[in-house]
Design a protein around this motif. Structure first.
Motif, PDB file in Angstrom:
ATOM      1  N   ALA A  46       8.254  46.966  33.194  1.00 51.70           N
ATOM      2  CA  ALA A  46       8.152  45.915  32.523  1.00 51.70           C
ATOM      3  C   ALA A  46       7.710  44.612  33.619  1.00 51.70           C
ATOM      4  O   ALA A  46       7.408  43.676  33.260  1.00 51.70           O
ATOM      5  CB  ALA A  46       9.517  45.395  31.809  1.00 51.70           C
ATOM      6  N   PHE A  75       1.246  42.341  33.972  1.00 58.60           N
ATOM      7  CA  PHE A  75       1.968  41.761  32.746  1.00 58.60           C
ATOM      8  C   PHE A  75       1.836  40.192  32.546  1.00 58.60           C
ATOM      9  O   PHE A  75       1.905  39.283  31.554  1.00 58.60           O
ATOM     10  CB  PHE A  75       3.123  42.154  32.285  1.00 58.60           C
ATOM     11  N   LEU A 125       1.989  46.585  26.822  1.00 62.96           N
ATOM     12  CA  LEU A 125       2.724  47.805  26.154  1.00 62.96           C
ATOM     13  C   LEU A 125       3.671  48.224  27.178  1.00 62.96           C
ATOM     14  O   LEU A 125       2.886  48.939  28.194  1.00 62.96           O
ATOM     15  CB  LEU A 125       1.662  48.339  25.386  1.00 62.96           C
ATOM     16  N   VAL A 126       4.840  47.950  27.109  1.00 63.79           N
ATOM     17  CA  VAL A 126       5.558  48.722  28.101  1.00 63.79           C
ATOM     18  C   VAL A 126       6.243  50.180  27.775  1.00 63.79           C
ATOM     19  O   VAL A 126       7.086  50.212  26.917  1.00 63.79           O
ATOM     20  CB  VAL A 126       6.935  47.805  28.477  1.00 63.79           C
TER      21      VAL A 126
END
Lengths: 309, 254
Positions: A281, A286, A293-294
């Motif tokens: 994450a 990101f 989408l983790v």
């Protein structure tokens, strides 16, 4: 004031990088000529003549220029330079190979990889792996410029320029030995609307092929890779997206198992929509992804395939 | 065979460049600097040509001269190359940032003095991202060039180079003397060992100035401003694949 654009093609077909370079050229001058270097390339010259706004097409045919040998291209183009205020070349590996050589022969500063034409002598280009944009004004009477195709829209069709044959030079000290091109039925990375890219997390060439390629085929996408995946041998060199690989700007870029190092982002951060699938994450990817989408790709990609129907 | 390797001191590749608030450039104060990563690969290949490592015949290279053009601290970059195995260094001191055309002209002057058989250099520096100096140097010398080398073989008075090009690989043979610019996958550069770092301190570095070469180094390009690229607006995290597909359809990209 006239501008010469050197066409990008595969011997039989004109690539749309040429149309995009013509758009940049038109921002400098209304008089745009296109030069096709090749052998048996009259079909390419005819295609170039149809680009909207092209004044005439120069066709130079010879073995040296067809193989893209920089010495042959330089010796062919430099004698014609007197008739032009600027020479524009798509910033692909061929253009990057010969454009600076032409510039040095003309004693002018080459301007690499422009993303914007501000005026006939002022341009914007990325530096430091795309972390800064430099606006530069050239004091040279003649300019030699490579153009980042993804930054310009393609010029339309509808022209009817004449095609003129000119002499091509050879490269006495360089010999072409062989070429080993990657065969692919997928869209070309530089021109694809969708790109599915895989990183080191894939773990092996087999896994890369088993996970990334079916998803790409489902989406009609090109396949890309991070440097880590290429270095590890999971994907061929020319799949590499980044500062030292290809610079892409598709409608949709899906990064799978890619952490998002500075050098990778340099090659894809102008994509319209970026999707990241990564189980970490905190991965830097990101920070620039529109949709993140983790999740482990092992479960996420099959689910994505199912969701796509 | 004598090899000349030009090297450049640049911002470390792991540091994110920050644009100065007054838009005059990138802030390099107190930023870690290193040898340009492509230049490390060029130094490594030169040293392998000397050692006869990998596929090279031992002693293909007899002497490796490293040259850098830049501020006094570029000595450290030369020292790094010497610790990797280069024999001696030349620093052409310049307090201003020179453009690729000026660099190519200065390198030509160094080549005229040193008369190397091969010039090995990085394909681009990671600061200016120009990818131009090697090609320009080859043009000024009227030497053949082989850019983006992923594999290099020296035999029979030729450099046979497999180049990394769009769509695959291309192999060309260039008559020596030639300029070869190297790509990432040519080799993995070594770390200098402590004894070699100590030995490198005894190797010679000659310092010259730009004025010594009588070359016109005037800027041709004026930097009007340096700005930050547009920031991407923050995205959203989705819960699963179905939500992802719904969002992509909404955004009009599927």
């Amino acid at each position: 004031m006239a501008v010469l654009v050197i066409a990008d093609h595969d011997g039989a077909h004109l690539r749309d990088t040429t149309h995009k370079t013509v758009t940049a050229a038109k921002a400098i001058s209304g008089d745009v000529d296109v030069m096709v270097l090749g052998q048996g390339a009259s079909a390419v010259a005819d295609a170039a003549a149809k680009i909207d706004g092209v004044r005439k097409v120069l066709l130079a045919e010879g073995a040296g220029v067809a193989q893209g040998l920089a010495e042959a291209v330089e010796a062919t183009v430099v004698p014609l330079a007197a008739g032009y205020d600027a020479i524009l070349v798509p910033a692909n590996t061929d253009g990057k190979n010969y454009a600076p050589r032409i510039a040095a022969k003309l004693d002018v500063a080459p301007i690499s990889d422009i993303v914007e034409v501000v005026s006939a002598d002022t341009f914007v280009r990325p530096i430091y792996a795309g972390n800064a944009l430099e606006t530069i004004q050239s004091a040279d009477a003649k300019k030699v410029i490579t153009v980042r195709p993804t930054a310009f829209a393609a010029a339309g069709e509808g022209g009817s320029a004449s095609v003129e044959s000119i002499a091509a030079a050879e490269a006495p000290k360089t010999t072409f030995v062989s070429a080993e091109m990657v065969k692919s039925d997928r869209p070309e990375l530089g021109a694809a609307k969708i790109i599915v890219s895989g990183g080191r997390a894939l773990g092996s060439a087999e896994e890369f092929a088993a996970v990334i390629e079916p998803l790409a085929d489902k989406l009609g996408a090109a396949v890309g890779a991070s440097r880590a995946a290429v270095d590890a041998g999971y994907a061929p060199n020319d799949y590499q997206v980044g500062q030292t690989g290809k610079v892409v700007a598709p409608q949709l870029y899906i990064a799978i198992g890619i952490s998002g190092a500075i050098q990778h982002l340099a090659g894809m951060k102008d994509s319209k929509v970026i999707v990241a699938i990564n189980k970490d994450a905190d991965a830097p990817i990101f920070q620039i992804a529109d949709f993140g989408l983790v999740a482990d790709y092992k479960t996420a990609v099959p689910e994505l395939m199912a969701a796509l129907g | 065979m004598k090899i000349l390797v030009p090297v450049k001191r640049v911002i470390d590749s792991n540091v994110k460049a920050r644009v100065k608030a007054d838009q005059t450039g990138v802030d390099l104060a107190n930023v870690k600097m290193s040898m340009n990563p492509f230049d490390e690969i060029a130094v490594e290949e030169a040293v392998r040509l000397k050692e006869g490592k990998e596929h090279h015949a031992a002693g293909t290279a007899s002497e490796i001269v490293v040259v850098s053009i830049g501020v006094t601290q570029a000595q450290e970059t030369i020292r790094t190359a010497l610790a990797m195995g280069a024999d001696r260094g030349i620093l052409v001191q310049s307090d201003t940032d020179l453009e690729p055309l000026a660099i190519a002209k200065l390198l030509k002057a160094v080549v005229d003095e040193e008369k190397p058989d091969l010039i090995l250099m990085g394909k681009q520096s990671i600061d200016g991202d120009n990818n131009a100096v090697g090609q320009m140097l080859a043009a000024l010398l009227d030497w053949p060039q082989a850019t983006f080398a992923g594999k290099l073989e020296i035999a029979g008075g030729k450099a046979t180079v497999t180049r990394e090009v769009d769509g695959g690989l291309q192999t060309v043979a260039a008559e020596l003397p030639a300029v070869v610019t190297v790509d990432l996958r040519l080799n993995t550069p070594r770390y200098a060992s402590l004894p070699n770092i100590m030995k490198a301190k005894k190797k010679e570095i000659v310092t010259k100035s730009v004025a010594d070469y009588g070359v016109d180094t005037a800027d041709r390009l004026k930097v009007l401003k340096v700005t930050e690229p547009a920031k991407r607006s923050a995205g959203i995290k989705v819960a699963d694949a179905a939500e992802l597909v719904a969002n992509l359809k909404n955004a009009g990209v599927l």
